[in-house]
Design a protein around this motif. Sequence first.
Motif, PDB file in Angstrom:
ATOM      1  N   LEU A  68       0.849  -1.192   0.000  1.00 24.02           N
ATOM      2  CA  LEU A  68       0.000   0.000   0.000  1.00 24.02           C
ATOM      3  C   LEU A  68       0.880   1.235   0.000  1.00 24.02           C
ATOM      4  O   LEU A  68       1.833   1.323   0.782  1.00 24.02           O
ATOM      5  N   GLU A  69       0.570   2.183  -0.884  1.00 26.26           N
ATOM      6  CA  GLU A  69       1.353   3.412  -0.994  1.00 26.26           C
ATOM      7  C   GLU A  69       0.412   4.618  -0.938  1.00 26.26           C
ATOM      8  O   GLU A  69      -0.461   4.773  -1.791  1.00 26.26           O
ATOM      9  N   ILE A  70       0.584   5.442   0.087  1.00 27.60           N
ATOM     10  CA  ILE A  70      -0.216   6.655   0.243  1.00 27.60           C
ATOM     11  C   ILE A  70       0.690   7.844  -0.051  1.00 27.60           C
ATOM     12  O   ILE A  70       1.758   7.979   0.533  1.00 27.60           O
ATOM     13  N   SER A  84     -19.810  12.571   4.076  1.00 29.73           N
ATOM     14  CA  SER A  84     -20.100  14.009   4.060  1.00 29.73           C
ATOM     15  C   SER A  84     -20.263  14.521   5.500  1.00 29.73           C
ATOM     16  O   SER A  84     -20.833  13.818   6.344  1.00 29.73           O
ATOM     17  N   PRO A  85     -19.719  15.711   5.789  1.00 24.03           N
ATOM     18  CA  PRO A  85     -19.150  16.724   4.892  1.00 24.03           C
ATOM     19  C   PRO A  85     -17.673  16.525   4.565  1.00 24.03           C
ATOM     20  O   PRO A  85     -17.005  17.451   4.118  1.00 24.03           O
ATOM     21  N   GLY A  86     -17.143  15.328   4.805  1.00 17.49           N
ATOM     22  CA  GLY A  86     -15.744  15.063   4.493  1.00 17.49           C
ATOM     23  C   GLY A  86     -15.551  14.669   3.035  1.00 17.49           C
ATOM     24  O   GLY A  86     -16.465  14.165   2.383  1.00 17.49           O
ATOM     25  N   LYS A  87     -14.334  14.913   2.539  1.00 18.14           N
ATOM     26  CA  LYS A  87     -14.045  14.591   1.144  1.00 18.14           C
ATOM     27  C   LYS A  87     -12.540  14.420   0.959  1.00 18.14           C
ATOM     28  O   LYS A  87     -11.744  15.188   1.514  1.00 18.14           O
ATOM     29  N   ILE A  88     -12.155  13.380   0.203  1.00 20.42           N
ATOM     30  CA  ILE A  88     -10.748  13.243  -0.205  1.00 20.42           C
ATOM     31  C   ILE A  88     -10.509  14.249  -1.318  1.00 20.42           C
ATOM     32  O   ILE A  88     -11.053  14.127  -2.423  1.00 20.42           O
ATOM     33  N   LYS A  89      -9.716  15.283  -1.031  1.00 20.31           N
ATOM     34  CA  LYS A  89      -9.486  16.355  -2.000  1.00 20.31           C
ATOM     35  C   LYS A  89      -8.514  15.945  -3.095  1.00 20.31           C
ATOM     36  O   LYS A  89      -8.737  16.201  -4.272  1.00 20.31           O
ATOM     37  N   SER A  90      -7.414  15.318  -2.677  1.00 19.71           N
ATOM     38  CA  SER A  90      -6.380  14.971  -3.649  1.00 19.71           C
ATOM     39  C   SER A  90      -5.452  13.936  -3.042  1.00 19.71           C
ATOM     40  O   SER A  90      -5.559  13.574  -1.866  1.00 19.71           O
ATOM     41  N   GLY A  91      -4.521  13.480  -3.848  1.00 11.67           N
ATOM     42  CA  GLY A  91      -3.552  12.494  -3.389  1.00 11.67           C
ATOM     43  C   GLY A  91      -3.812  11.124  -3.982  1.00 11.67           C
ATOM     44  O   GLY A  91      -4.786  10.907  -4.711  1.00 11.67           O
ATOM     45  N   SER A  92      -2.931  10.208  -3.647  1.00  3.90           N
ATOM     46  CA  SER A  92      -2.987   8.859  -4.217  1.00  3.90           C
ATOM     47  C   SER A  92      -2.971   7.817  -3.107  1.00  3.90           C
ATOM     48  O   SER A  92      -2.219   7.936  -2.135  1.00  3.90           O
ATOM     49  N   ILE A  93      -3.839   6.796  -3.246  1.00  4.83           N
ATOM     50  CA  ILE A  93      -3.813   5.618  -2.380  1.00  4.83           C
ATOM     51  C   ILE A  93      -3.743   4.420  -3.309  1.00  4.83           C
ATOM     52  O   ILE A  93      -4.738   4.038  -3.932  1.00  4.83           O
ATOM     53  N   ASP A 125      -2.734  -6.355 -10.834  1.00  3.88           N
ATOM     54  CA  ASP A 125      -2.415  -4.998 -11.262  1.00  3.88           C
ATOM     55  C   ASP A 125      -2.693  -4.004 -10.134  1.00  3.88           C
ATOM     56  O   ASP A 125      -3.627  -4.199  -9.352  1.00  3.88           O
ATOM     57  N   PRO A 126      -1.886  -2.947 -10.042  1.00  3.24           N
ATOM     58  CA  PRO A 126      -2.112  -1.920  -9.008  1.00  3.24           C
ATOM     59  C   PRO A 126      -3.503  -1.289  -9.139  1.00  3.24           C
ATOM     60  O   PRO A 126      -4.032  -1.141 -10.248  1.00  3.24           O
ATOM     61  N   VAL A 127      -4.078  -0.927  -7.993  1.00  9.59           N
ATOM     62  CA  VAL A 127      -5.396  -0.304  -7.974  1.00  9.59           C
ATOM     63  C   VAL A 127      -5.272   1.073  -7.323  1.00  9.59           C
ATOM     64  O   VAL A 127      -4.804   1.182  -6.195  1.00  9.59           O
ATOM     65  N   GLU A 128      -5.679   2.107  -8.052  1.00 12.23           N
ATOM     66  CA  GLU A 128      -5.704   3.454  -7.495  1.00 12.23           C
ATOM     67  C   GLU A 128      -7.056   3.637  -6.811  1.00 12.23           C
ATOM     68  O   GLU A 128      -8.083   3.872  -7.461  1.00 12.23           O
ATOM     69  N   ILE A 129      -7.066   3.543  -5.489  1.00 11.08           N
ATOM     70  CA  ILE A 129      -8.315   3.525  -4.746  1.00 11.08           C
ATOM     71  C   ILE A 129      -9.062   4.855  -4.849  1.00 11.08           C
ATOM     72  O   ILE A 129     -10.293   4.887  -4.912  1.00 11.08           O
ATOM     73  N   THR A 130      -8.337   5.977  -4.885  1.00 10.82           N
ATOM     74  CA  THR A 130      -9.001   7.282  -4.953  1.00 10.82           C
ATOM     75  C   THR A 130      -9.726   7.492  -6.278  1.00 10.82           C
ATOM     76  O   THR A 130     -10.611   8.345  -6.374  1.00 10.82           O
TER      77      THR A 130
END
Length: 341
Positions: free
Chosen positions: A9-11, A64-73, A81-86
Amino acid sequence: MEAVVDNVLEIEDLRVSFYTEEGELRAVDGVSFSIPRGSIVGLVGESGCGKSVTSYSVLRLIQSPGKIKSGSIRFNPKGGDPVEITALDEQDEALYHLRGGAISMIFQEPMTALSPVHTIGDQICEAIMLHADTSEEQAAEIAVEMLDKVGIPNPQSHLGQYPFEMSGGMRQRVVIAMALACAPEVLIADEPTTALDVTIQAQIIRLIKSLQRDLATSTLLITHDLGVVAQLVDYIAVMYLGRIVEHGNVRAVMKDPRHPYTMGLLESLPSLAQGKERLSSIEGSVPGLAERPPGCPFHPRCTHAEPGVCDRGDPPFLHQIGEGRMAACVRLEEIHGGDVE
């Protein structure tokens, strides 16, 4: 030649905000770390530092009211194959299969994680049948096997029990059994010993360690207890007010902490304060998200803070301070007498 680390896992640069009447509150503010395959990584910090929000983001459980704004998980399944969760849609079948399947979670309060109106057996079997092509009989066999693995005596007799009929330690074991029933590649343990007495805590710590070793599950352990960290984890990431302030091998960090916040946490451990009249503590408390200070977020509580240096500009970024070690402090060289690689 530098060895390639196999991260399950890579954050990277994760940012999570909550939008309220007070404006945007940045709960996670540029967090980056990885979990090497087969290892246990401890995410450490006081309550309100953003640890649970980070872990919930991995499974896209921010509401809500939370939100993942940006970045990679990025999840790197073994042999897949790798999965980009965001990037997954909320209704995406891949996200559905990740939750509780490839990536599972132990919640900190078992009574809220377990349904009070369904038996233990029904809940574990449902989790298994959702993620594996098994019959009810096969699922029940796996449930009994997992209850046995987590140390519940005579597991067959407990399948028909309801959560309220069990002790806190037994319920926590059930939650662990449910989380591991589908053999996840990544296990997230969110404060798994918080609600338990010290005797049961020790048992749960040994249980998680032995299961991680036997099942080769990579683990993210969320905790504020450095005593638990010392016993369990391989790598540690110290978090303060939504940011990682120190990261590295657990032995190196515990033996020679570099960030003032990590130093304060370790100095407050009773085992390190023997012979002193009073236990050391970090003055003050973690500020609210709406009261984020300028400069280094820790400077109002830091005994090493220098006016005009630590309280200005943007928060300091993590930088290399040795092999596999990083810290975010502009005064590292002054604090440690220039002993910073």
